[in-house]
Every structure is written in C-alpha cells, then in structure tokens.
Design an enzyme around this catalytic site. Structure first.
Site, mmCIF file in Angstrom:
data_model
loop_
_atom_site.group_PDB
_atom_site.id
_atom_site.type_symbol
_atom_site.label_atom_id
_atom_site.label_comp_id
_atom_site.label_asym_id
_atom_site.label_seq_id
_atom_site.Cartn_x
_atom_site.Cartn_y
_atom_site.Cartn_z
ATOM 1 C CG MET A 33 54.917 -33.690 65.073
ATOM 2 S SD MET A 33 55.525 -35.051 64.074
ATOM 3 C CE MET A 33 54.061 -35.479 63.156
ATOM 4 C CG HIS A 43 47.382 -29.358 66.829
ATOM 5 N ND1 HIS A 43 47.128 -29.353 65.480
ATOM 6 C CD2 HIS A 43 48.192 -30.430 67.048
ATOM 7 C CE1 HIS A 43 47.758 -30.362 64.903
ATOM 8 N NE2 HIS A 43 48.407 -31.037 65.820
HETATM 9 P P1 AMP Z 1 50.636 -33.948 65.926
HETATM 10 O O1 AMP Z 1 50.990 -32.524 65.679
HETATM 11 O O2 AMP Z 1 49.842 -34.567 64.830
HETATM 12 O O3 AMP Z 1 51.817 -34.753 66.380
HETATM 13 O O4 AMP Z 1 49.650 -33.938 67.157
HETATM 14 C C1 AMP Z 1 49.992 -33.289 68.361
HETATM 15 C C2 AMP Z 1 48.960 -33.637 69.405
HETATM 16 O O5 AMP Z 1 47.691 -33.205 68.976
HETATM 17 C C3 AMP Z 1 48.856 -35.157 69.630
HETATM 18 O O6 AMP Z 1 48.725 -35.398 71.040
HETATM 19 C C4 AMP Z 1 47.607 -35.513 68.894
HETATM 20 O O7 AMP Z 1 46.933 -36.651 69.423
HETATM 21 C C5 AMP Z 1 46.773 -34.260 69.089
HETATM 22 N N1 AMP Z 1 45.734 -34.174 68.056
HETATM 23 C C6 AMP Z 1 45.915 -34.200 66.710
HETATM 24 N N2 AMP Z 1 44.727 -34.148 66.074
HETATM 25 C C7 AMP Z 1 43.772 -34.092 67.051
HETATM 26 C C8 AMP Z 1 42.353 -34.035 67.051
HETATM 27 N N3 AMP Z 1 41.638 -34.025 65.914
HETATM 28 N N4 AMP Z 1 41.714 -33.999 68.244
HETATM 29 C C9 AMP Z 1 42.413 -34.022 69.407
HETATM 30 N N5 AMP Z 1 43.753 -34.074 69.473
HETATM 31 C C10 AMP Z 1 44.435 -34.106 68.314
#
Ligand code: AMP
Length: 299
Positions: free
Chosen positions: A34, A41
């Site tokens: 997102m 990320h």
């Molecule tokens: P988001 O942008 O928050 O929807 O996250 C996108 C992807 O990044 C999702 O698969 C999350 O699980 C992963 N993600 C977010 N924060 C972390 C983190 N600290 N460590 C590993 N993966 C992450």
C-alpha cells in the site's frame, strides 16, 4: 532511474512481457503493497528481485479493506520516495493504479469470502477487512500474472508477503491453495528496527513516548520465544501482564496459535513444557496506532 512506473493493467501486462522477452527471463515476482514503504517492504522487494527475472511492486491503498473513512484518508502516500527506494533495490516495474482502474464499475458485487479464519484476531475488530484484502490481492495477482514470454513454458510466478501480517499471509496461502491460483506464495520474515519494533507504515503516527512504550510488544514476544526455545512452559499470563503494565499501550489480544488455522493452542500456553510449532500473536494500540506483531515458535 531505471525503474518504470505504470498505472494501468494493460501497461503492466505489456511492459512486464517486454521486459521478460528482453531479459530472456522465465520468472516474474509480484510484491503487493500500500506504499509508504520502509525497510520491511524493501526486504520483500529485494527477495523478489533475487528470485525472479522480472520484479514488480504494486502500490495501491485499497479502499475495500478500510473500515473507517478517516483511516483511509490519513493513510500515508509517499510515491516519489517509494519509487526511489524500489529503484535502489533493483525493482523493474511499479504498478500504481488509481482506484478507478482497479474498480472500474465501483465496488465489486462479487468478492472473495475469507471464511472462518477471517473472523478472529484482526478480523474481530475490523469486520470485512479480510474479505476486502483478499479481494484486492486476488485482483492484483491477476494483474501481475506474466504472459507467455516466447518460450514453450509459462514463466514461473511468485508473490511476496510479509510474516508481519501473519493472518493475512495465512489467508492468502489458503486462498491460493483452495482456489488454485497459479502462483507460489513466498513468506518473508518480519523486519524490525534495531530496538525490536516491527516496522510499519503507521509507526510514523506514534509520539516518541508511544513509540518507546510500543517496544513492550516485541519484548513480550521475545520472552515467549526464549521460553519456547528452552522447552519451558510459556506462561503466557506473565507475558500478558508485562504488556498490561505499560500504561500507554492497550492490549487487544496476545495468544499462541496454530500457524495455519490460527486456532489458539491453549494447552501449550500454561505450565507444561512447550512442544511443537506455533505462532505467538499480539495486537495492541498505542495512541492512534494499532500495532501488530508475532513470532514463530519452534521447540
Ligand atoms: P502494507 O503496505 O502494509 O500492506 O504491506 C505490504 C506487505 O509488506 C505485506 O505483505 C506486509 O506483510 C509486508 N510488511 C509490512 N511491514 C513489514 C515488516 N516490518 N517486515 C516484513 N514485511 C512487512
């Protein structure tokens, strides 16, 4: 910048096919995000770059998975910085569609039903969240599907999700298995700051005091992990009490669950030595921010 930005599904398909052909490639990786990207990320993107000939990152703030309009409106949007980070990691293509491109007919009438796993933990306080999240993940997985690149075989297709969102990861894995999506899901471990806080796009909304207080989540998880590694009783109650002693943090749940079904493993949490495989999951709020974290347990 070598990285390319596309905003329509047609451009994504054409550009990824062109890149696959140009590189003589046989694999494509997709990282759905997102935006408001951080090192967590970046780690997903890096893994996708390492494992595939073409690496695509999508950036889309999905209205369907937000309960409250304010949460959607205030979700951080930092496209220029995101592109620079992904370029440095070696990503080939960024797909950043407008809402209209993803939902041209308005909100979809047919959606993914995430089923019983979605009703608990994160789903309990965010009704409809996982139906919305899986619906957009299904669409993004379709958008990112590589076409034939000139070879006899279809390119391999992988998609990358963080262990940080353990319930989402479990549900995506179930969706892909139960509905035969032609993609391999790759799980990437949680990336933390040096003091233990799991990185999240929402951490920027924490005050200094709230951020300091939020460290109690990873501390409590570490306690449980150390006990599991030592085959000691987990004594979840004392770890819960540690979190509850922090006045700036309000605990929602702290449980030890089966990593696939997310059902509680209550008998494994009290006074018998820990055995087997599990996931300790925690959620709490600090100020305006909902924090989630987890740690895999393996005796
Ligand atoms: P988001 O942008 O928050 O929807 O996250 C996108 C992807 O990044 C999702 O698969 C999350 O699980 C992963 N993600 C977010 N924060 C972390 C983190 N600290 N460590 C590993 N993966 C992450």
């Amino acid at each position: 910048m070598a990285i390319q930005l596309v905003t329509t599904a047609a451009q994504l398909r054409a550009e990824s096919a062109r890149l696959l052909r140009a590189k003589g490639g046989s694999s494509q990786g997709l990282v759905p995000t997102m935006g408001a990207l951080h090192e967590g990320h970046a780690e997903l993107a890096r893994t996708a770059v390492e494992q595939n000939d073409v690496a695509v990152v999508s950036i889309f703030v999905n209205p369907l998975q937000f309960g409250e309009a304010v949460d959607l409106e205030r979700y951080p949007r930092t496209l220029d910085a995101d592109l620079a980070l992904l370029d440095a990691v070696g990503v080939d293509l960024v797909f950043a569609p407008e809402v209209q491109e993803v939902y041209p007919g308005g909100e979809p009438l047919v959606r993914i039903s995430a089923g019983p796993i979605a009703g608990k933990w994160e789903g309990a306080s965010r009704p409809g969240h996982f139906d919305g999240a899986l619906t957009v993940v299904a669409k993004l997985l379709h958008f990112g599907l590589p076409g034939a690149s000139g070879g006899v075989e279809l390119p391999a297709y992988r998609a990358y999700f963080g262990q940080k969102d353990a319930q989402q990861l479990a549900l995506v894995q179930r969706m892909v298995a139960d509905l035969n999506f032609p993609v391999q899901i790759v799980a990437v471990p949680i990336v933390r700051s040096a003091d233990g806080l799991a990185l999240s796009s929402r951490n920027r909304f924490l005050s200094a005091a709230e951020r300091e207080a939020a460290l109690v989540l990873s501390r409590a998880l570490r306690l449980i992990e150390d006990r599991a590694n030592a085959n000691q009783p987990l004594d979840l109650e004392s770890a819960r009490a540690l979190v509850e002693s922090q006045p700036l943090v309000e605990l929602d749940y702290f449980e030890v669950v089966d990593p696939l079904t997310l059902e509680p493993l209550a008998e494994n949490c009290r006074d018998t030595p820990f055995r087997g495989e599990a996931l300790a999951i925690i959620a709490a709020t600090a100020g305006p921010v909902r924090l989630i974290d987890n740690v895999p347990l393996n005796s």
